[in-house]
Design a protein around this motif. Structure first.
Motif, PDB file in Angstrom:
ATOM      1  N   VAL A 158     -17.919 -16.181  -5.905  1.00  0.00           N
ATOM      2  CA  VAL A 158     -18.474 -15.764  -4.558  1.00  0.00           C
ATOM      3  C   VAL A 158     -18.107 -14.088  -4.606  1.00  0.00           C
ATOM      4  O   VAL A 158     -19.172 -13.439  -3.963  1.00  0.00           O
ATOM      5  CB  VAL A 158     -17.800 -16.514  -3.548  1.00  0.00           C
ATOM      6  CG1 VAL A 158     -17.946 -15.943  -2.214  1.00  0.00           C
ATOM      7  CG2 VAL A 158     -18.121 -17.989  -3.628  1.00  0.00           C
ATOM      8  N   ARG A 159     -17.019 -13.733  -4.773  1.00  0.00           N
ATOM      9  CA  ARG A 159     -16.724 -12.338  -4.686  1.00  0.00           C
ATOM     10  C   ARG A 159     -17.566 -11.454  -5.429  1.00  0.00           C
ATOM     11  O   ARG A 159     -17.894 -10.467  -5.330  1.00  0.00           O
ATOM     12  CB  ARG A 159     -15.172 -11.955  -4.997  1.00  0.00           C
ATOM     13  CG  ARG A 159     -14.277 -12.401  -3.844  1.00  0.00           C
ATOM     14  CD  ARG A 159     -12.780 -11.941  -4.244  1.00  0.00           C
ATOM     15  NE  ARG A 159     -12.284 -12.595  -5.255  1.00  0.00           N
ATOM     16  CZ  ARG A 159     -11.380 -13.778  -5.164  1.00  0.00           C
ATOM     17  NH1 ARG A 159     -11.316 -14.243  -3.853  1.00  0.00           N
ATOM     18  NH2 ARG A 159     -10.875 -14.388  -6.334  1.00  0.00           N
ATOM     19  N   ASP A 160     -17.918 -12.100  -6.678  1.00  0.00           N
ATOM     20  CA  ASP A 160     -18.791 -11.293  -7.527  1.00  0.00           C
ATOM     21  C   ASP A 160     -20.139 -11.522  -7.153  1.00  0.00           C
ATOM     22  O   ASP A 160     -21.018 -10.612  -7.824  1.00  0.00           O
ATOM     23  CB  ASP A 160     -18.520 -11.839  -9.163  1.00  0.00           C
ATOM     24  CG  ASP A 160     -17.346 -11.454  -9.743  1.00  0.00           C
ATOM     25  OD1 ASP A 160     -16.670 -10.364  -9.207  1.00  0.00           O
ATOM     26  OD2 ASP A 160     -16.906 -12.027 -10.674  1.00  0.00           O
ATOM     27  N   GLY A 161     -20.367 -12.195  -6.042  1.00  0.00           N
ATOM     28  CA  GLY A 161     -21.954 -12.201  -5.824  1.00  0.00           C
ATOM     29  C   GLY A 161     -22.835 -13.247  -6.602  1.00  0.00           C
ATOM     30  O   GLY A 161     -23.731 -13.351  -6.581  1.00  0.00           O
ATOM     31  N   LEU A 162     -22.069 -14.000  -7.591  1.00  0.00           N
ATOM     32  CA  LEU A 162     -23.212 -15.114  -8.436  1.00  0.00           C
ATOM     33  C   LEU A 162     -23.496 -16.066  -7.364  1.00  0.00           C
ATOM     34  O   LEU A 162     -24.668 -16.705  -7.547  1.00  0.00           O
ATOM     35  CB  LEU A 162     -22.102 -15.697  -9.470  1.00  0.00           C
ATOM     36  CG  LEU A 162     -22.213 -14.848 -10.692  1.00  0.00           C
ATOM     37  CD1 LEU A 162     -21.587 -13.470 -10.705  1.00  0.00           C
ATOM     38  CD2 LEU A 162     -21.616 -15.640 -11.906  1.00  0.00           C
TER      39      LEU A 162
END
Length: 238
Positions: A158-162
């Motif tokens: 989630v933090r990586d934007g996936l």
């Protein structure tokens, strides 16, 4: 697939699926776009076993382009993603928790979900996987630790934007563990001792008729008193 191949943000790529018989992966999914910097026509393709997989791959590439992600990151499988990001996922945890977490990841998560791209893992897939772990008779604490590390890895995604929402946050699985006192008792095995007391399969459900225990005790006591009285009278000569 290299991270150097990036579909530029804001550029709408075109897609197509080509069926090529006599191939192990006959459905070739291809995405093409015009690079505004190099002024060149770019393309990226990958073979899939069926048309649904090809469409899912194309959809992942399009969504990655809209989010500014490279195709390799957008289609990265969970096992590969965890290998590259596990240290970030478990940061802040006490060292003593690393071994049970990583053991659960290797023995349960990777065999069940590691082959799936991170962006294609759903809450339903995780829920069914957890139910399978319980059906395999893993303990409550083992399943809890395994879910915990999966939640952490997906939170990193989630933090990586996936992904936008963590699909590993499943609820209600604890109810699948029943205590012995919660097991249903068939009607023919009804407990004669009343609720809350154990039922022994070796104990009969009916008792043979006979004198009450209290009456039996009084009869024995009465006989003892009677013998004592008779004995005293004999000694006194009466």
């Amino acid at each position: 697939m290299s991270d150097k191949t990036v579909v530029p943000v804001g550029v709408r790529p075109s897609t197509d699926i080509d069926y090529r018989p006599n191939r192990s992966a006959p459905y070739r999914a291809r995405v093409r776009w015009f690079d505004p910097v190099s002024k060149r026509r770019m393309s990226l393709s990958e073979g899939k076993h069926d048309e649904d997989q090809a469409r899912q791959w194309l959809r992942a590439i399009i969504e990655a382009a809209e989010a500014g992600l490279s195709p390799s990151l957008a289609t990265m499988k969970l096992a590969d993603y965890s290998e590259a990001n596990m240290s970030l996922a478990v940061r802040g945890l006490e060292l003593r928790t690393h071994d049970p977490y990583l053991s659960g990841w290797r023995q349960r998560v990777v065999p069940a979900l590691g082959h799936l791209p991170v962006r294609m893992i759903t809450n339903g897939a995780v829920d069914r996987t957890v139910q399978n772990w319980i059906a395999d008779e893993h303990s409550r604490s083992t399943v809890k630790n395994t879910i915990a590390v999966l939640v952490r890895v997906m939170e990193q995604a989630v933090r990586d934007g996936l992904i936008k929402v963590n699909p590993a946050r499943v609820t209600g699985w604890q109810k699948l563990y029943k205590q012995p006192s919660e097991w249903p008792v068939p009607p023919h095995d009804a407990n004669p001792h009343g609720p809350g007391r154990p039922v022994s399969s070796a104990s009969p459900t009916r008792r043979r008729p006979g004198p009450p225990r209290q009456a039996l005790d009084l009869s024995i006591e009465g006989q003892r008193v009677l013998r004592a009285v008779v004995s005293r009278r004999r000694r006194s000569g009466s």
